[in-house]
Design a protein around this motif. Structure first.
Motif, PDB file in Angstrom:
ATOM      1  N   PHE A 160      29.197  -9.217  28.562  1.00 27.11           N
ATOM      2  CA  PHE A 160      29.695 -10.490  29.709  1.00 27.11           C
ATOM      3  C   PHE A 160      28.681 -11.622  29.016  1.00 27.11           C
ATOM      4  CE2 PHE A 160      31.199  -7.275  33.065  1.00 27.11           C
ATOM      5  CZ  PHE A 160      32.764  -7.244  32.728  1.00 27.11           C
ATOM      6  N   ASP A 161      27.682 -10.931  28.526  1.00 28.78           N
ATOM      7  CA  ASP A 161      26.749 -12.432  28.907  1.00 28.78           C
ATOM      8  C   ASP A 161      27.318 -13.189  27.126  1.00 28.78           C
ATOM      9  OD1 ASP A 161      24.962 -12.193  30.514  1.00 28.78           O
ATOM     10  OD2 ASP A 161      23.176 -10.702  29.827  1.00 28.78           O
ATOM     11  N   THR A 162      27.315 -11.806  26.658  1.00 31.36           N
ATOM     12  CA  THR A 162      27.684 -12.818  25.076  1.00 31.36           C
ATOM     13  C   THR A 162      28.764 -13.449  25.141  1.00 31.36           C
ATOM     14  OG1 THR A 162      26.895 -10.469  23.789  1.00 31.36           O
ATOM     15  CG2 THR A 162      28.144 -11.739  22.715  1.00 31.36           C
ATOM     16  N   LEU A 163      30.527 -12.770  26.064  1.00 33.52           N
ATOM     17  CA  LEU A 163      31.200 -13.746  25.775  1.00 33.52           C
ATOM     18  C   LEU A 163      30.771 -14.801  26.699  1.00 33.52           C
ATOM     19  CD1 LEU A 163      33.533 -10.405  26.955  1.00 33.52           C
ATOM     20  CD2 LEU A 163      33.323 -11.758  24.560  1.00 33.52           C
ATOM     21  N   ASP A 164      30.011 -14.753  27.826  1.00 38.24           N
ATOM     22  CA  ASP A 164      30.488 -16.314  28.254  1.00 38.24           C
ATOM     23  C   ASP A 164      29.277 -16.626  27.692  1.00 38.24           C
ATOM     24  OD1 ASP A 164      30.647 -14.833  30.883  1.00 38.24           O
ATOM     25  OD2 ASP A 164      28.380 -14.359  31.742  1.00 38.24           O
ATOM     26  N   ARG A 165      28.507 -16.989  26.343  1.00 34.70           N
ATOM     27  CA  ARG A 165      27.847 -17.781  25.829  1.00 34.70           C
ATOM     28  C   ARG A 165      29.055 -18.935  25.343  1.00 34.70           C
ATOM     29  NH1 ARG A 165      23.591 -14.578  25.287  1.00 34.70           N
ATOM     30  NH2 ARG A 165      24.313 -13.377  23.095  1.00 34.70           N
ATOM     31  N   GLU A 166      30.081 -18.576  24.490  1.00 36.80           N
ATOM     32  CA  GLU A 166      30.668 -18.772  24.592  1.00 36.80           C
ATOM     33  C   GLU A 166      32.279 -19.187  25.150  1.00 36.80           C
ATOM     34  OE1 GLU A 166      31.283 -20.129  20.717  1.00 36.80           O
ATOM     35  OE2 GLU A 166      28.808 -19.247  20.442  1.00 36.80           O
ATOM     36  N   GLY A 167      31.903 -18.964  26.337  1.00 39.17           N
ATOM     37  CA  GLY A 167      33.315 -19.449  26.519  1.00 39.17           C
ATOM     38  C   GLY A 167      34.916 -18.960  26.824  1.00 39.17           C
ATOM     39  N   VAL A 168      34.549 -17.310  26.230  1.00 36.59           N
ATOM     40  CA  VAL A 168      35.135 -16.770  25.910  1.00 36.59           C
ATOM     41  C   VAL A 168      36.722 -17.004  27.589  1.00 36.59           C
ATOM     42  CG1 VAL A 168      36.419 -14.530  25.150  1.00 36.59           C
ATOM     43  CG2 VAL A 168      34.753 -15.287  24.493  1.00 36.59           C
ATOM     44  N   LYS A 169      37.705 -17.449  27.224  1.00 35.28           N
ATOM     45  CA  LYS A 169      38.797 -16.636  28.075  1.00 35.28           C
ATOM     46  C   LYS A 169      39.163 -15.106  27.962  1.00 35.28           C
ATOM     47  CE  LYS A 169      41.156 -20.866  26.974  1.00 35.28           C
ATOM     48  NZ  LYS A 169      42.168 -21.452  27.422  1.00 35.28           N
ATOM     49  N   CYS A 170      39.056 -14.892  29.815  1.00 34.33           N
ATOM     50  CA  CYS A 170      39.274 -13.575  29.755  1.00 34.33           C
ATOM     51  C   CYS A 170      39.813 -13.106  30.487  1.00 34.33           C
ATOM     52  CB  CYS A 170      38.442 -12.620  28.709  1.00 34.33           C
ATOM     53  SG  CYS A 170      36.955 -12.245  28.976  1.00 34.33           S
ATOM     54  N   VAL A 171      39.978 -11.537  31.310  1.00 31.71           N
ATOM     55  CA  VAL A 171      40.659 -11.173  32.144  1.00 31.71           C
ATOM     56  C   VAL A 171      39.983  -9.008  32.261  1.00 31.71           C
ATOM     57  CG1 VAL A 171      42.556 -10.387  34.183  1.00 31.71           C
ATOM     58  CG2 VAL A 171      42.529 -13.079  33.011  1.00 31.71           C
ATOM     59  N   ILE A 172      39.159  -9.105  32.803  1.00 32.95           N
ATOM     60  CA  ILE A 172      39.122  -7.896  33.180  1.00 32.95           C
ATOM     61  C   ILE A 172      39.695  -7.404  33.836  1.00 32.95           C
ATOM     62  CG2 ILE A 172      37.099  -6.373  34.781  1.00 32.95           C
ATOM     63  CD1 ILE A 172      34.972  -8.300  34.297  1.00 32.95           C
ATOM     64  N   ILE A 173      40.233  -5.816  33.151  1.00 31.51           N
ATOM     65  CA  ILE A 173      41.726  -4.835  33.054  1.00 31.51           C
ATOM     66  C   ILE A 173      41.275  -3.398  33.223  1.00 31.51           C
ATOM     67  CG2 ILE A 173      43.415  -6.950  32.391  1.00 31.51           C
ATOM     68  CD1 ILE A 173      43.242  -5.616  30.092  1.00 31.51           C
ATOM     69  N   GLY A 174      42.040  -3.017  33.150  1.00 30.35           N
ATOM     70  CA  GLY A 174      41.402  -1.514  32.787  1.00 30.35           C
ATOM     71  C   GLY A 174      41.143  -0.581  33.658  1.00 30.35           C
ATOM     72  N   GLY A 175      40.000   0.363  32.919  1.00 29.99           N
ATOM     73  CA  GLY A 175      38.650   0.854  33.954  1.00 29.99           C
ATOM     74  C   GLY A 175      37.437   0.048  34.318  1.00 29.99           C
ATOM     75  N   MET A 176      37.221  -0.251  33.851  1.00 34.27           N
ATOM     76  CA  MET A 176      36.342  -1.757  34.080  1.00 34.27           C
ATOM     77  C   MET A 176      36.919  -2.552  35.686  1.00 34.27           C
ATOM     78  SD  MET A 176      33.168  -2.064  34.063  1.00 34.27           S
ATOM     79  CE  MET A 176      32.341  -1.373  32.022  1.00 34.27           C
ATOM     80  N   ALA A 177      38.009  -3.303  35.407  1.00 36.34           N
ATOM     81  CA  ALA A 177      38.511  -3.742  36.526  1.00 36.34           C
ATOM     82  C   ALA A 177      38.266  -2.179  37.636  1.00 36.34           C
ATOM     83  CB  ALA A 177      40.171  -3.887  36.383  1.00 36.34           C
ATOM     84  N   ALA A 178      39.290  -1.671  37.083  1.00 33.32           N
ATOM     85  CA  ALA A 178      39.446  -0.420  38.207  1.00 33.32           C
ATOM     86  C   ALA A 178      37.545  -0.435  38.866  1.00 33.32           C
ATOM     87  CB  ALA A 178      39.703   0.410  37.923  1.00 33.32           C
ATOM     88  N   ILE A 179      37.162  -0.172  38.070  1.00 34.47           N
ATOM     89  CA  ILE A 179      35.617   0.200  38.971  1.00 34.47           C
ATOM     90  C   ILE A 179      35.118  -1.110  39.493  1.00 34.47           C
ATOM     91  CG2 ILE A 179      32.624   0.309  38.102  1.00 34.47           C
ATOM     92  CD1 ILE A 179      34.114   2.839  37.372  1.00 34.47           C
ATOM     93  N   ALA A 180      35.495  -2.253  39.131  1.00 36.96           N
ATOM     94  CA  ALA A 180      34.435  -3.516  39.726  1.00 36.96           C
ATOM     95  C   ALA A 180      36.035  -3.847  41.364  1.00 36.96           C
ATOM     96  CB  ALA A 180      35.056  -5.088  39.553  1.00 36.96           C
ATOM     97  N   HIS A 181      36.144  -2.986  41.843  1.00 39.03           N
ATOM     98  CA  HIS A 181      37.432  -2.759  42.973  1.00 39.03           C
ATOM     99  C   HIS A 181      36.607  -1.602  44.167  1.00 39.03           C
ATOM    100  CE1 HIS A 181      39.988  -5.826  42.868  1.00 39.03           C
ATOM    101  NE2 HIS A 181      40.185  -5.251  41.318  1.00 39.03           N
ATOM    102  N   GLY A 182      36.157  -0.802  43.080  1.00 37.36           N
ATOM    103  CA  GLY A 182      35.375   1.215  43.786  1.00 37.36           C
ATOM    104  C   GLY A 182      35.592   2.167  43.056  1.00 37.36           C
ATOM    105  N   SER A 183      36.221   1.970  42.040  1.00 34.34           N
ATOM    106  CA  SER A 183      37.023   3.596  41.639  1.00 34.34           C
ATOM    107  C   SER A 183      35.771   4.030  41.155  1.00 34.34           C
ATOM    108  CB  SER A 183      37.840   3.494  40.856  1.00 34.34           C
ATOM    109  OG  SER A 183      37.720   4.282  39.609  1.00 34.34           O
ATOM    110  N   ALA A 184      35.753   5.810  41.207  1.00 36.08           N
ATOM    111  CA  ALA A 184      34.499   6.636  41.035  1.00 36.08           C
ATOM    112  C   ALA A 184      35.666   7.517  39.833  1.00 36.08           C
ATOM    113  CB  ALA A 184      34.346   7.898  42.215  1.00 36.08           C
ATOM    114  N   SER A 185      36.172   6.801  39.049  1.00 34.66           N
ATOM    115  CA  SER A 185      36.493   7.419  38.071  1.00 34.66           C
ATOM    116  C   SER A 185      35.746   6.900  36.760  1.00 34.66           C
ATOM    117  CB  SER A 185      37.449   7.031  37.311  1.00 34.66           C
ATOM    118  OG  SER A 185      38.316   7.750  39.037  1.00 34.66           O
ATOM    119  N   ALA A 186      34.756   8.294  35.740  1.00 35.94           N
ATOM    120  CA  ALA A 186      34.180   6.400  35.079  1.00 35.94           C
ATOM    121  C   ALA A 186      35.203   6.081  33.787  1.00 35.94           C
ATOM    122  CB  ALA A 186      33.599   8.073  34.058  1.00 35.94           C
ATOM    123  N   THR A 187      34.634   5.549  33.214  1.00 35.74           N
ATOM    124  CA  THR A 187      35.286   4.780  32.335  1.00 35.74           C
ATOM    125  C   THR A 187      33.726   4.271  30.650  1.00 35.74           C
ATOM    126  OG1 THR A 187      36.391   3.053  31.434  1.00 35.74           O
ATOM    127  CG2 THR A 187      35.188   1.758  32.908  1.00 35.74           C
TER     128      THR A 187
END
Lengths: 74, 165
Positions: free
Chosen positions: B9-36
């Protein structure tokens, strides 16, 4: 925050939660996760993934040493 | 290489990359207990963002996953323009760059179906739980379908007011 055991949810909620429980999802883990911030959830995941990697590496080393021992015995 | 999400995230932030978190990491951010084990991002495909991605990721030595190390690969704006989805290994863990999300569409649609969540002290676009469920249903692979009961339960818990965002 309300705590919900799997048994309690199963009796009262014929919905997504009950379906998840029937599928094998541990709702208590989700409720615990939801008490954390999103950053804490990700940090928790990273610790878990690092642990899994340790276990995987230990298993690999064990298999290698067992194979070497077997080879020596033959 | 174990996943170091903060570093990515820090690396992408430094260049201001436009992106949306999807997939397993989005699920984790929403509270999923599954590993990604990777970070999945839907990225904007305008020329400037492709250049930002190139500059951001270069220090992390991105290479194609599951491709022999001796196969030449350079992740630059041109490569990104000529492709769409990239499954990468980097020095900060595995990173999947998706030009499109099944059932959602391109970056613009992903943004429209995202919510802002504070992750590592910064607001980030994360695919909503509803959109994530839709995407998994459309993707239809067994691992996507297996994730649905948990995601639907999370949605129900959220409706009941559980959880921090």
């Amino acid at each position: 925050m309300r705590r919900m055991g799997n048994d309690q949810a199963e009796k009262t909620e014929p919905d997504a939660i009950a379906r998840a429980i029937a599928y094998g999802v541990d709702i208590t883990l989700l409720v615990e996760n939801l008490k954390r911030t999103p950053t804490e959830r990700i940090e928790n995941l990273e610790r878990w993934v690092a642990f899994l990697e340790e276990v995987r590496r230990a298993g690999e080393m064990k298999r290698k040493s067992d194979a070497a021992r077997r080879k020596k015995a033959v | 290489m174990p996943l170091d999400a903060k570093k990515l995230f820090d690396t992408l932030d430094r260049e201001g990359v436009k992106c949306v978190i999807i997939g397993g990491m989005a699920a984790i951010a929403h509270g999923s207990a599954s590993a990604t084990f990777d970070l999945d991002l839907c990225y904007a495909r305008d020329d400037m963002n492709l250049e930002h991605l190139e500059r951001a990721l270069a220090p992390l030595h991105p290479r194609l996953r599951d491709v022999p190390a001796n196969v030449a690969f350079v992740l630059d704006a041109r490569t990104l323009r000529n492709g769409l989805n990239f499954t990468l290994s980097t020095d900060a863990g595995d990173l999947d760059l998706m030009g499109e999300v099944a059932g959602i569409g391109s970056y613009e649609q992903a943004v429209a179906n995202s919510e802002t969540i504070i992750i590592y002290s910064r607001p980030r676009s994360v695919l909503t739980l509803e959109a994530l469920i839709r995407a998994k249903r459309v993707a239809g692979r067994s691992r996507d379908l297996q994730a649905l009961p948990e995601l639907e339960a999370l949605l129900e818990l959220r409706k009941r007011g559980e959880g921090k965002v």
